[in-house]
Design an enzyme around this catalytic site. Structure first.
Site, PDB file in Angstrom:
ATOM      1  N   HIS A  64       1.047  -1.437  -0.376  1.00  0.00           N
ATOM      2  CA  HIS A  64       0.604  -0.262   0.379  1.00  0.00           C
ATOM      3  C   HIS A  64       0.955   1.615   0.165  1.00  0.00           C
ATOM      4  O   HIS A  64       0.712   2.716   0.878  1.00  0.00           O
ATOM      5  CB  HIS A  64      -1.073  -0.255   1.014  1.00  0.00           C
ATOM      6  CG  HIS A  64      -1.752  -0.909   0.903  1.00  0.00           C
ATOM      7  ND1 HIS A  64      -3.135  -0.601   0.376  1.00  0.00           N
ATOM      8  CD2 HIS A  64      -1.986  -2.125   1.260  1.00  0.00           C
ATOM      9  CE1 HIS A  64      -4.246  -1.648   0.560  1.00  0.00           C
ATOM     10  NE2 HIS A  64      -3.472  -2.672   1.630  1.00  0.00           N
ATOM     11  N   TYR A 331       3.832  -4.825  10.157  1.00  0.00           N
ATOM     12  CA  TYR A 331       3.371  -3.307  10.017  1.00  0.00           C
ATOM     13  C   TYR A 331       4.555  -2.523  11.065  1.00  0.00           C
ATOM     14  O   TYR A 331       4.662  -1.254  10.627  1.00  0.00           O
ATOM     15  CB  TYR A 331       2.144  -2.604  10.251  1.00  0.00           C
ATOM     16  CG  TYR A 331       0.843  -3.275   9.464  1.00  0.00           C
ATOM     17  CD1 TYR A 331       0.637  -3.791   8.362  1.00  0.00           C
ATOM     18  CD2 TYR A 331      -0.517  -3.388   9.995  1.00  0.00           C
ATOM     19  CE1 TYR A 331      -0.278  -4.983   7.982  1.00  0.00           C
ATOM     20  CE2 TYR A 331      -1.063  -3.832   9.579  1.00  0.00           C
ATOM     21  CZ  TYR A 331      -0.980  -4.509   8.084  1.00  0.00           C
ATOM     22  OH  TYR A 331      -1.820  -4.898   8.226  1.00  0.00           O
TER      23      TYR A 331
END
Length: 340
Positions: A64, A331
């Site tokens: 992303h 993440y």
């Protein structure tokens, strides 16, 4: 195709379980899964595999990478408060920061590319007490695999299966052993606008009401209208057509979504994100998400933002879905690297 489209569920963030704020330094030191000193964790393996597929782009997310940041509000419906005691469901108008994104780890991917799907929507709620809680969803309806280890192995199989690889490729063999994986993106279409796409939570969470009653659910962000176009039509559009359009649209008038919860029925699996729940399951309206500003300095702002699927507030808990913790760990690794 899957090399660049199956990665979008990984958002770069920092947290210890159920912690909303977690420093970059701790993220780099965080030994996910309590592995022996010096061992490489599954989340780190996942990020490494993504870097191998997409390349390393300093300052950008491992997945992303291309996105746009905006501001807005959320106002809950009365029904939301009957399901959960969470502070986001009091009915107060709550400030939010959002980020739309394309799939993949390439910062300049054309929006109309099939490799840019599925698209993501991340929402950060800024609560009165100064804390934050997040929702991170995207346009697929179910995830290709059920565990972090399987996702790592899928990414490794993709990286090891270039176009000229002998048959059967490692990806062919992976799909044979995991037949649901190639179905994830089988019916994906491009939207005419990021505002006209539905975003789904493939991970299950649990509402807790004031009496302590619990209800498993998955999030949905439903647009005012759903407008999809053919992939061929999208491929002919300008490379930034989705991001340019959403900035222009929001400048003219706010964009809104209905935040909803699909409730688990008896017998529904909550630990397997590869299995979508039936369309007949009850869907409850949680309130309205309104986006009224796109940040002029979006590129700089998004590099600092952390959106954590496991950053929860009282009244919302994790289920037995193992991918939430794996995603948080990945993440953390990715955020630490792009912050260096």
């Amino acid at each position: 195709f899957f090399a660049r489209t199956l990665a979008p569920m990984l958002r770069e963030s920092i947290m210890l379980r159920k912690s909303v704020l977690f420093s970059a330094g701790l993220a780099l030191l965080f030994n996910f899964g309590c592995e022996p000193a010096g061992a490489q964790s599954v989340p780190e393996d996942i990020v490494n595999a993504m870097n191998k597929i997409y390349g390393v782009h300093p300052g950008f997310r491992a997945n992303h990478a291309k996105g746009i940041v905006g501001q807005g509000t959320f106002k809950a419906s009365p029904d939301a408060a009957t399901l959960s005691k969470a502070a986001i469901f009091t009915g107060d108008t709550i400030p939010v920061t959002i980020r739309f994104s394309d799939s993949g780890g390439v910062p300049n991917i054309p929006d109309g590319s099939p490799y840019a799907m599925p698209h993501g929507l991340a929402i950060k709620f800024h609560l009165k007490d100064g804390s934050e809680t997040d929702i991170v969803i995207n346009s697929i309806k179910f995830f290709p695999v059920a565990t972090g280890e399987d996702f790592r192995d899928l990414l490794r199989a993709i990286a090891a299966s270039p176009a000229n690889a002998p048959k059967p490729t490692k990806l062919d063999l992976f799909f044979k052993a995991h037949p649901r994986a190639p179905l994830t993106l089988a019916d994906q279409q491009q939207p005419d606008s990021l505002a006209d796409e539905q975003y789904n939570g493939v991970d299950a969470f649990v509402f807790v009401d004031k009496a302590g009653k619990k209800q498993a659910f998955r999030y949905i962000a439903a647009p005012e209208k759903l407008v999809l176009i053919s992939n061929a039509e999208a491929a002919k559009k300008p490379p930034n057509y989705l991001f340019d359009e959403i900035a222009t649209r929001v400048a003219k008038a706010p964009v809104s979504f209905r935040l909803q919860a699909q409730l688990a029925a008896p017998g529904d699996a909550t630990k397997d994100p590869t299995i979508p729940w039936a369309a007949t399951n009850k869907v409850v309206d949680l309130g309205v998400l309104t986006i009224d500003k796109i940040d002029a300095n979006s590129l700089a702002e998004q590099k600092k933002l952390l959106f954590l699927p496991g950053a929860l507030t009282s009244g919302i808990e994790e289920s037995d879905d193992p991918l939430v913790d794996v995603r948080d760990g990945a993440y953390a690794v990715s955020y630490g690297r792009r912050s260096q």
